[in-house]
Scaffold this motif. Structure first.
Motif, mmCIF file in Angstrom:
data_model
loop_
_atom_site.group_PDB
_atom_site.id
_atom_site.type_symbol
_atom_site.label_atom_id
_atom_site.label_comp_id
_atom_site.label_asym_id
_atom_site.label_seq_id
_atom_site.Cartn_x
_atom_site.Cartn_y
_atom_site.Cartn_z
ATOM 1 N N LEU A 113 4.917 12.894 6.727
ATOM 2 C CA LEU A 113 4.974 11.798 5.764
ATOM 3 C C LEU A 113 4.309 12.272 4.477
ATOM 4 C CD1 LEU A 113 5.527 8.839 4.956
ATOM 5 C CD2 LEU A 113 3.311 8.252 5.955
ATOM 6 N N PRO A 114 5.099 12.657 3.460
ATOM 7 C CA PRO A 114 4.499 13.097 2.198
ATOM 8 C C PRO A 114 3.785 11.931 1.518
ATOM 9 C CG PRO A 114 6.865 13.564 2.268
ATOM 10 C CD PRO A 114 6.553 12.695 3.427
ATOM 11 N N LEU A 115 2.528 12.164 1.135
ATOM 12 C CA LEU A 115 1.733 11.140 0.462
ATOM 13 C C LEU A 115 1.374 11.615 -0.929
ATOM 14 C CD1 LEU A 115 -0.694 10.264 3.395
ATOM 15 C CD2 LEU A 115 1.265 8.924 2.640
ATOM 16 N N GLN A 116 1.256 10.675 -1.852
ATOM 17 C CA GLN A 116 0.881 10.996 -3.226
ATOM 18 C C GLN A 116 -0.172 9.993 -3.686
ATOM 19 O OE1 GLN A 116 3.901 10.447 -6.294
ATOM 20 N NE2 GLN A 116 3.224 12.330 -7.260
ATOM 21 N N GLU A 117 -1.209 10.522 -4.341
ATOM 22 C CA GLU A 117 -2.235 9.640 -4.875
ATOM 23 C C GLU A 117 -1.745 8.987 -6.151
ATOM 24 O OE1 GLU A 117 -6.052 11.402 -5.481
ATOM 25 O OE2 GLU A 117 -6.587 11.137 -3.379
ATOM 26 N N SER A 118 -2.031 7.712 -6.274
ATOM 27 C CA SER A 118 -1.699 7.006 -7.515
ATOM 28 C C SER A 118 -2.808 6.017 -7.829
ATOM 29 C CB SER A 118 -0.348 6.292 -7.391
ATOM 30 O OG SER A 118 -0.384 5.349 -6.348
ATOM 31 N N LEU A 119 -2.978 5.752 -9.097
ATOM 32 C CA LEU A 119 -4.026 4.846 -9.550
ATOM 33 C C LEU A 119 -3.474 3.431 -9.590
ATOM 34 C CD1 LEU A 119 -6.926 4.588 -10.663
ATOM 35 C CD2 LEU A 119 -5.956 4.910 -12.952
ATOM 36 N N ARG A 120 -4.068 2.539 -8.801
ATOM 37 C CA ARG A 120 -3.683 1.122 -8.804
ATOM 38 C C ARG A 120 -4.669 0.375 -9.683
ATOM 39 N NH1 ARG A 120 -0.580 -0.436 -4.209
ATOM 40 N NH2 ARG A 120 -0.311 -2.425 -5.237
ATOM 41 N N ILE A 121 -4.164 -0.452 -10.566
ATOM 42 C CA ILE A 121 -5.013 -1.189 -11.498
ATOM 43 C C ILE A 121 -4.842 -2.691 -11.252
ATOM 44 C CG2 ILE A 121 -5.506 -1.646 -13.933
ATOM 45 C CD1 ILE A 121 -4.303 1.142 -14.535
ATOM 46 N N TRP A 122 -5.977 -3.339 -10.989
ATOM 47 C CA TRP A 122 -6.019 -4.788 -10.867
ATOM 48 C C TRP A 122 -6.782 -5.333 -12.069
ATOM 49 C CZ3 TRP A 122 -6.648 -1.517 -6.694
ATOM 50 C CH2 TRP A 122 -5.736 -1.669 -5.651
ATOM 51 N N SER A 123 -6.833 -6.614 -12.225
ATOM 52 C CA SER A 123 -7.531 -7.201 -13.374
ATOM 53 C C SER A 123 -9.025 -6.900 -13.358
ATOM 54 C CB SER A 123 -7.309 -8.715 -13.420
ATOM 55 O OG SER A 123 -7.782 -9.314 -12.226
ATOM 56 N N ASP A 124 -9.611 -6.726 -12.165
ATOM 57 C CA ASP A 124 -11.052 -6.512 -12.077
ATOM 58 C C ASP A 124 -11.475 -5.107 -11.644
ATOM 59 O OD1 ASP A 124 -9.994 -6.872 -9.561
ATOM 60 O OD2 ASP A 124 -11.764 -7.889 -8.775
ATOM 61 N N ARG A 125 -10.526 -4.252 -11.264
ATOM 62 C CA ARG A 125 -10.919 -2.913 -10.799
ATOM 63 C C ARG A 125 -9.746 -1.952 -10.804
ATOM 64 N NH1 ARG A 125 -9.379 -5.637 -6.403
ATOM 65 N NH2 ARG A 125 -9.037 -4.775 -4.380
ATOM 66 N N LYS A 126 -10.086 -0.654 -10.650
ATOM 67 C CA LYS A 126 -9.103 0.421 -10.501
ATOM 68 C C LYS A 126 -9.428 1.155 -9.217
ATOM 69 C CE LYS A 126 -8.786 1.344 -15.454
ATOM 70 N NZ LYS A 126 -8.970 2.365 -16.498
ATOM 71 N N LYS A 127 -8.388 1.653 -8.547
ATOM 72 C CA LYS A 127 -8.624 2.382 -7.305
ATOM 73 C C LYS A 127 -7.507 3.396 -7.084
ATOM 74 C CE LYS A 127 -9.444 1.678 -2.387
ATOM 75 N NZ LYS A 127 -9.492 0.721 -1.288
ATOM 76 N N TRP A 128 -7.908 4.624 -6.663
ATOM 77 C CA TRP A 128 -6.924 5.642 -6.288
ATOM 78 C C TRP A 128 -6.521 5.391 -4.844
ATOM 79 C CZ3 TRP A 128 -4.549 9.066 -9.357
ATOM 80 C CH2 TRP A 128 -5.088 9.282 -10.618
ATOM 81 N N ILE A 129 -5.217 5.337 -4.596
ATOM 82 C CA ILE A 129 -4.730 5.142 -3.223
ATOM 83 C C ILE A 129 -3.687 6.198 -2.899
ATOM 84 C CG2 ILE A 129 -5.131 2.638 -3.222
ATOM 85 C CD1 ILE A 129 -1.991 2.448 -3.509
ATOM 86 N N GLU A 130 -3.541 6.468 -1.611
ATOM 87 C CA GLU A 130 -2.473 7.359 -1.146
ATOM 88 C C GLU A 130 -1.316 6.502 -0.675
ATOM 89 O OE1 GLU A 130 -3.937 11.639 0.498
ATOM 90 O OE2 GLU A 130 -3.930 9.976 1.906
ATOM 91 N N ALA A 131 -0.159 6.762 -1.219
ATOM 92 C CA ALA A 131 1.039 6.008 -0.846
ATOM 93 C C ALA A 131 2.153 6.990 -0.512
ATOM 94 C CB ALA A 131 1.466 5.103 -2.006
ATOM 95 N N PRO A 132 3.091 6.580 0.361
ATOM 96 C CA PRO A 132 4.212 7.460 0.670
ATOM 97 C C PRO A 132 4.974 7.854 -0.596
ATOM 98 C CG PRO A 132 4.146 5.646 2.213
ATOM 99 C CD PRO A 132 3.141 5.338 1.135
ATOM 100 N N LEU A 133 5.291 9.141 -0.697
ATOM 101 C CA LEU A 133 6.063 9.641 -1.837
ATOM 102 C C LEU A 133 7.473 9.058 -1.813
ATOM 103 C CD1 LEU A 133 6.049 11.639 -4.251
ATOM 104 C CD2 LEU A 133 6.837 13.389 -2.663
ATOM 105 N N PHE A 134 8.063 9.008 -0.619
ATOM 106 C CA PHE A 134 9.396 8.418 -0.433
ATOM 107 C C PHE A 134 9.209 7.122 0.346
ATOM 108 C CE2 PHE A 134 9.865 13.074 -0.150
ATOM 109 C CZ PHE A 134 10.624 13.300 -1.281
ATOM 110 N N LYS A 135 9.283 5.994 -0.340
ATOM 111 C CA LYS A 135 9.063 4.716 0.328
ATOM 112 C C LYS A 135 10.143 4.466 1.376
ATOM 113 C CE LYS A 135 6.455 2.756 -3.349
ATOM 114 N NZ LYS A 135 6.252 1.848 -4.396
ATOM 115 N N SER A 136 9.699 4.047 2.559
ATOM 116 C CA SER A 136 10.568 3.712 3.697
ATOM 117 C C SER A 136 11.262 4.920 4.323
ATOM 118 C CB SER A 136 11.613 2.657 3.315
ATOM 119 O OG SER A 136 10.968 1.446 2.983
ATOM 120 N N TYR A 137 10.662 6.116 4.200
ATOM 121 C CA TYR A 137 11.200 7.309 4.840
ATOM 122 C C TYR A 137 10.081 8.100 5.505
ATOM 123 C CZ TYR A 137 15.520 6.693 2.165
ATOM 124 O OH TYR A 137 16.678 6.203 1.635
ATOM 125 N N VAL A 138 10.390 8.663 6.677
ATOM 126 C CA VAL A 138 9.509 9.593 7.379
ATOM 127 C C VAL A 138 10.396 10.737 7.866
ATOM 128 C CG1 VAL A 138 7.986 9.917 9.381
ATOM 129 C CG2 VAL A 138 7.932 7.762 8.138
#
Length: 196
Positions: A36-61
């Motif tokens: 499952l290829p994962l890629q880090e991306s920066l998620r931004i909310w109104s009160d905070r920022k956070k780096w998360i790992e999400a699947p590179l290809f959504k809905s594929y393994v």
């Protein structure tokens, strides 16, 4: 009488949304080779920022199976089907999986994923740097030269910036009969050349 060892091939499986990690765990519990290829991306909310790992290809393994385990994969909760063409699951060449891993695991070159139809480019291999060993096409995209890997059965392209000093142009090669059986038929495309 000696039984023939089964042949193992990589396949992409299409999953229900947000079930990729659970399916990966289930595949590992069955001692199946999966990825499952994962890629880090920066998620931004109104009160905070956070780096998360999400699947590179959504809905594929990706899973590597023989005919013995092929149908067992479909019984895992959340698995919808194998990515197929004309009703037949399409195997993915081992080299393509290795190249995806190199793209994802390196951190010096930003990679991008797109479903955009990018014109074909000259075949090349990366000789130096973080993407050493990757084979793909050299294309000009958004004004920059990039190395591109196509995953035709999923409709995706991975690409990253590349310098002309890092690559060697490959001679066109004939596709083997075995590879033709395992990949999607391509429409004939006019050859293009890349000049540096």
């Amino acid at each position: 009488m000696k039984l023939e060892e089964p042949s193992y091939f990589w396949y992409a499986i299409y999953t229900k949304p947000n079930r990729e990690r659970k399916i990966l765990e289930n595949l590992k519990e069955q001692n199946l080779t999966c990825y499952l290829p994962l890629q880090e991306s920066l998620r931004i909310w109104s009160d905070r920022k956070k780096w998360i790992e999400a699947p590179l290809f959504k809905s594929y393994v990706f899973v590597k199976v023989s005919y013995k385990e092929f149908f067992n994969v479909l019984s895992i909760p959340g698995v919808i089907r194998y990515v197929s063409f004309g009703g037949k699951a399409q195997a993915i060449p081992e080299k393509q999986i290795e190249d995806i891993k190199i793209f994802v695991e390196q951190d010096k070159t930003k990679i991008a994923i797109t479903k955009e139809n990018i014109a074909p480019g000259t075949k090349a291999e990366v000789l130096y740097g973080a993407l050493k060993g990757v084979r793909g096409e050299i294309v000009k995209f958004n004004g920059k030269f990039r190395i591109l890997i196509r995953i035709p059965m999923m409709g995706y392209c991975l690409h990253a910036n590349i310098s002309k000093d890092e690559i060697k142009i490959l001679k066109p090669e004939k596709q083997s009969d075995e590879l033709k059986k395992r990949t999607l038929p391509q429409k004939s495309i006019a050859k293009t050349s890349v000049r540096f």
